[in-house]
Write a protein that holds these residues in place. Structure first.
Motif, PDB file in Angstrom:
ATOM      1  N   ASP A   1      49.107  22.956  27.562  1.00 63.62           N
ATOM      2  CA  ASP A   1      47.719  22.505  27.611  1.00 63.62           C
ATOM      3  C   ASP A   1      46.718  23.640  27.372  1.00 63.62           C
ATOM      4  O   ASP A   1      45.535  23.498  27.710  1.00 63.62           O
ATOM      5  CB  ASP A   1      47.437  21.816  28.948  1.00 63.62           C
TER       6      ASP A   1
ATOM      7  N   MET B   1      43.270  22.922  26.086  1.00 65.23           N
ATOM      8  CA  MET B   1      42.261  22.535  27.064  1.00 65.23           C
ATOM      9  C   MET B   1      41.898  23.706  27.977  1.00 65.23           C
ATOM     10  O   MET B   1      40.729  24.006  28.188  1.00 65.23           O
ATOM     11  CB  MET B   1      42.775  21.342  27.887  1.00 65.23           C
TER      12      MET B   1
ATOM     13  N   GLY C   1      39.169  25.022  25.820  1.00 67.10           N
ATOM     14  CA  GLY C   1      38.068  24.164  26.231  1.00 67.10           C
ATOM     15  C   GLY C   1      38.029  22.825  25.521  1.00 67.10           C
ATOM     16  O   GLY C   1      37.027  22.108  25.565  1.00 67.10           O
ATOM     17  N   LEU C   2      39.130  22.455  24.853  1.00 65.29           N
ATOM     18  CA  LEU C   2      39.167  21.144  24.194  1.00 65.29           C
ATOM     19  C   LEU C   2      39.403  20.046  25.235  1.00 65.29           C
ATOM     20  O   LEU C   2      39.701  20.322  26.402  1.00 65.29           O
ATOM     21  CB  LEU C   2      40.280  21.115  23.142  1.00 65.29           C
ATOM     22  N   THR C   3      39.304  18.814  24.791  1.00 63.29           N
ATOM     23  CA  THR C   3      39.503  17.705  25.721  1.00 63.29           C
ATOM     24  C   THR C   3      40.884  17.091  25.583  1.00 63.29           C
ATOM     25  O   THR C   3      41.217  16.128  26.265  1.00 63.29           O
ATOM     26  CB  THR C   3      38.452  16.601  25.480  1.00 63.29           C
ATOM     27  N   THR C   4      41.699  17.655  24.698  1.00 62.09           N
ATOM     28  CA  THR C   4      43.062  17.138  24.519  1.00 62.09           C
ATOM     29  C   THR C   4      43.993  18.288  24.153  1.00 62.09           C
ATOM     30  O   THR C   4      43.538  19.352  23.710  1.00 62.09           O
ATOM     31  CB  THR C   4      43.105  16.065  23.407  1.00 62.09           C
ATOM     32  N   SER C   5      45.283  18.049  24.364  1.00 62.34           N
ATOM     33  CA  SER C   5      46.303  18.969  23.854  1.00 62.34           C
ATOM     34  C   SER C   5      47.229  18.243  22.902  1.00 62.34           C
ATOM     35  O   SER C   5      48.314  18.728  22.596  1.00 62.34           O
ATOM     36  CB  SER C   5      47.115  19.557  25.009  1.00 62.34           C
TER      37      SER C   5
END
Lengths: 647, 647
Positions: free
Chosen positions: A216, A219, A223-227
């Motif tokens: 992950d 994320m 800082g993304l909202t998905t992996s």
């Protein structure tokens, strides 16, 4: 501490001085660009012999030849000796091998050897957390990290790099596969610069660093909202972040990934396959020659003990075998030697015989998690020899896959910041043996143990033979007093030391023996859970039938009544009683053997090992009594020989 | 949060507003020096009724009379009502009792009561550590401490003091009996001044503070080299340090001491008796009217499981009975209700029938360590009634000792900083019931539960009856699905929640059931370990004989075969299966009962209790299956009714 003094110190492990050797006057010759290797050679000779007398009459020539990259040759010449390597790294290995053979007491003119490793990657995995704690570490704290930052003694790191290079290790992953939010940041600044500094200390020794990454990380780090590995942003994260890593560390070896395993995130959370996950990360490092070691330790760790259909050892095969051929070329599937988890005795993972179009790494555990925790003596070389010579397909032994399907050999290390590296000084032998078998899986346990004893200790014949016998027997002894016949996991939960026969019996970890008043074990044959069907037909047949199943794995594959007649005529239950009484006696004999070595081995080793053998004896008696009492209470059947079983 | 709003809030516990009551116009009269009590009375009426209409036609008179110190009387008069107390504290208790009776819906002119407590000391023990963690706490963190210092909300402390005073509590020990180096300093500056500040918050409510002290305080706090209670320097330390304490807090109640217990230091380390230890500390506080509560929880917690001679429940008697009469007058021996450790079912401690010349405190545990941890419903009032009405000598019940040998009643509390104080809102009933039975041990569980429901909830008849039935059955239900017939300790080690039949079987804590293929239990009769001989002869005879031993304690006192015929004709094993199947069903029924209360009890209580009842059901099923499977696997005997037992 001054480690340069020419006397034994546990810290020097197998790179000890040898006061009994006769130094030879010689001159070392090497091209100027081989300065570092020249210097390692000189330091090694100084260590072994003391200050070298220079003599033009005898030349020790170091050179690069046209051999294979990591190959070396050691050749006595008319008035000198030649060490040649196919590359600097090969030459370095040649120098260390030369020194080690000298250390065993061999005469220089008898040293004649050509060698090349069978696999390209020989890797040490550290399970060091950045807070300094080592998961399953039994030799102190991390020597890389403390307080969630890099915190090391550069001199110690250099000594460690030399130790590892001297046994052919060429890759080290420095952090725990259970990556947390702190260690997830190793691939980004500010930690990345520190990582680069550390890599520089290992580089001269031919060792490339790796880190375990968090699936992950897109994320946590990005800082993304998905992996989701098929998400474009996620792919870009891995690509860009890996470019940053390789900009700092051009020879970085790559990543280790534990995904979809024991509460770690993974591709399956996004409805993707293990291949989707691995390939996305692998694509990011491929331009730089990087690798992804993708662990196959994937199983349901939230099993209901009432569920007798799910069979944990079947999990890795189910997840990965259908994906054979789907992984990128720079993905290496990292497969534990057995299908469960580094138990004292288990069969070889069926993945090795069933993946034919995928790069594989076999993962061993030098850290003695289930094998005595560096308190109890357990020579892993003995276990490894057995594993490596196990048939995996049509008469082929596991070691026959080395250099073909198996392109890497990895192991969880047993080191920590204890001054002797491994807690138990005799556990240094396991570390040594790992490097050697990773290089050459044809070496026998006996050869490895002898070699290690001879280069480590200066003792007499009684000393050598005693230590050799202790190590060679140690695995059988430990097996005798612990879980019998491949049943595994009768340990205390969490810490995994000491007996707890039902400790995992009602847990969610999928490891059950289901012992009752008349029988024990899980039927894993094709008529049971079907685990044996994951093997090639001839092996399946062998394991399926209780008459042909190797007896030492009887309770791994079969559910067996206590009155089952073993090959020697004893009942299963009597076998269990006998082996436990015998094991505890043998543990006592180990201590007695060691006690004969006072003044025959260095004092610091003598006392630290003796203290552990005493703890082992207490542990062995506890195992003996708890296991015997457990089975007596279940079966109501007494020991035939009338020995004490507590009620 | 505004707690003054006149609506239900879990935070208000049993001091809830009552929108259904008809307020009465009245005038409160009290002497000026009763201002605080006057104000408490007014606040209470405001809470119950809303703003009071003043009326000279009806007078509520508060006064001190010549009754016993803590006694009160509630008397309806021609045109008013009189609350009288033998002291301010007695009057305060009268006011709270008056308010609570009003809260149950009784008409003011029907309230007529005279009451005095049977014991002088009604004490709450907090097992709060100064780092904020509560040992065996199931309702959040400490509301006294955090980060190794005092850290509290004064308003909450006042609310807590009122809650406690409203049920007659007059002493509170604020820190864990397992004293560490930090909390050892509570009797010295700088912590002592903070302690004095806290004491000031409790003082108006008639509550005196205590602290648990470290037996080794002479070394830890005083810097001495010994804690030997007969050492002159040690005596002087306790004297001088206590003088400092009493200088700051003149009404300080005294110390609680856990000595020679579970790795705590104690007099036996210096070859001294428990009396030597207690008396040295008692002498130091005697000049100030202070007390020492000396715990009797002394046993060998390093027992070898193979040792079948040592029998843990015998330990307290062996340590303390020979010292009967040797303790100073201000020493109170604090004795757990049973001889083991707050199990679901155990006999009454034999110390109560054998100490005749010693002040005793009975110690209960409101915190549900072994009784469901405030997840599973367990009305302790039911257990306490049974304990208090147990015969201890010549027909005399335990509660008959109150006010004689037993001069104090103490309990480990179930509170924490959760907004509802007790985690499970229904566990507030246990806290309430404790205060009430400490005041009057003749109250029945049914009376206590009804009282609590009526003052806590405004619900309908179905609501009251449902909650009452749930609470009254809760203990039997919990017992049904957990450890059977007084055997105890089949819990997970350390956390003590959930099943682990052999969890303590091979440990060093001295709690073994020794179940085998045909029988279970330890023979504690006079022909076994001899534990029964610690009771008076008639009780010994009763417990000794399986025919007269109370069946619910069968496995506490006897080793019994699975085919033993219970009074109703079933075998022991079938009884175990039946009770576990039934218990899990009953847990399901509890949840179903509660679900009928939606919109009949306040939403916040409804949902938080429902969530816990769901967890209880999962727990009950796990207990049912693990226990049944365990015994099936041992015995090979199926359930007669063919229900599912996992193999």
């Amino acid at each position: 501490m001054d480690h340069t003094q020419r006397k034994y110190s546990e810290y020097k492990a197998w790179l000890q001085p040898k006061s009994s050797l006769t130094p030879k006057a010689l001159r070392i010759r090497a091209d100027f660009d081989l300065d570092f290797i020249h210097q390692e050679c000189r330091l090694g000779l100084n260590r072994l012999w003391g200050e070298i007398k220079e003599s033009a009459a005898y030349t020790l020539q170091l050179k690069i030849d046209d051999g294979a990259h990591e190959a070396y040759s050691l050749t006595p010449l008319a008035s000198g000796f030649e060490i040649a390597g196919g590359s600097k790294r090969g030459l370095l290995y040649g120098v260390y091998r030369f020194l080690n053979r000298l250390a065993t007491g061999e005469s220089i003119d008898q040293i004649h050897e050509r060698s090349a490793p069978q696999v390209d990657y020989r890797i040490i995995n550290h399970w060091d957390n950045m807070d300094g704690h080592i998961e399953r570490g039994y030799a102190g704290q991390s020597f890389f990290f403390a307080h969630n930052q890099f915190d090391y003694d550069a001199e110690r790191i250099t000594d460690y790099a030399r130790l590892m290079a001297s046994i052919g290790i060429n890759g080290i992953c420095i952090n725990n596969v259970n990556v947390n939010k702190v260690s997830a940041g190793l691939i980004a600044e500010p930690l990345l610069s520190d990582l680069a500094d550390l890599a520089a200390l290992f580089r001269p020794f031919g060792i490339r660093l790796m880190v375990s990454v968090h699936f992950d990380a897109p994320m946590i780090v990005g800082g993304l909202t998905t992996s989701d590995p098929l998400d474009a942003g996620v792919k870009e994260f891995w690509r860009a972040q890996s470019a940053v890593v390789y900009d700092k560390i051009p020879d970085f070896l790559g990543y280790v990934v534990k995904a979809d395993s024991e509460f770690r995130g993974g591709p399956e959370a996004f409805g993707r396959t293990q291949a989707d996950g691995a390939n996305t990360i692998a694509a990011a490092v491929a331009p730089f020659g990087g690798l992804v070691f993708w662990r196959c330790f994937v199983y349901n760790c939230q099993q209901d003990w009432r569920d007798a259909q799910t069979d944990r050892p079947m999990a890795a095969y189910k997840h990965f075998q259908p994906l054979d051929g789907a992984f990128d070329q720079n993905v290496i599937l990292q497969i534990k030697n057995g299908p469960v988890d580094f138990q004292t005795r288990e069969p070889v993972s069926p993945l090795f015989s069933s993946l034919t179009n995928t790069h594989e790494a076999i993962e061993f555990q030098i850290a003695q998690e289930y094998t005595g925790q560096q308190i109890d003596l357990f020579s892993l070389a003995v276990q490894w020899e057995e594993i490596l010579t196990t048939e995996v397909n049509k008469g082929k032994q596991l070691r026959g896959l080395f250099g073909h399907e198996i392109t890497a050999v990895t192991a969880v290390t047993n080191t920590g910041n204890n001054m002797n590296w491994t807690g138990n000084t005799l556990a240094q032998c396991n570390l040594y043996a790992f490097g050697r078998i990773a290089w050459n899986p044809d070496l026998t346990a006996k050869e490895l143990i002898r070699e290690w004893i001879r280069i480590t200790f200066e003792t007499d014949e009684h000393g050598s033979q005693t230590i050799e016998a202790m190590l060679l027997q140690s695995r059988d002894i430990y097996e005798n007093y612990t879980a019998p016949l491949g049943i595994g996991f009768m340990v205390n939960p969490s810490n995994h030391y000491g007996p707890n026969v039902d400790g995992y019996e009602f847990s969610h970890w999928g490891t059950y023996h289901r012992a009752d008043f008349e029988a024990i074990g899980v039927d894993r044959t094709s008529k049971g859970t079907g685990f044996t069907t994951q093997y090639p037909e001839s092996l399946q047949n062998m394991y399926d039938h209780i008459a042909t199943c190797p007896e030492e794995l009887l309770l791994f594959f079969h559910r067996v009544r206590y009155d089952y007649q073993m090959k020697d005529g004893r009942t299963l239950l009597q076998y269990i009683y006998d082996s436990h009484f015998e094991g505890a006696q043998q543990a006592e004999a180990l201590l007695q053997s060691w006690e004969t070595l006072e003044n025959r081995v260095p004092q610091e080793a003598f006392y630290s090992v003796k203290e552990r053998l005493k703890r082992q004896l207490r542990n062995a008696r506890e195992w003996r009594d708890q296991v015997n009492t457990y089975f007596y209470r279940k079966s109501g059947i007494d020991d035939e020989k009338g020995r004490q079983i507590y009620r």
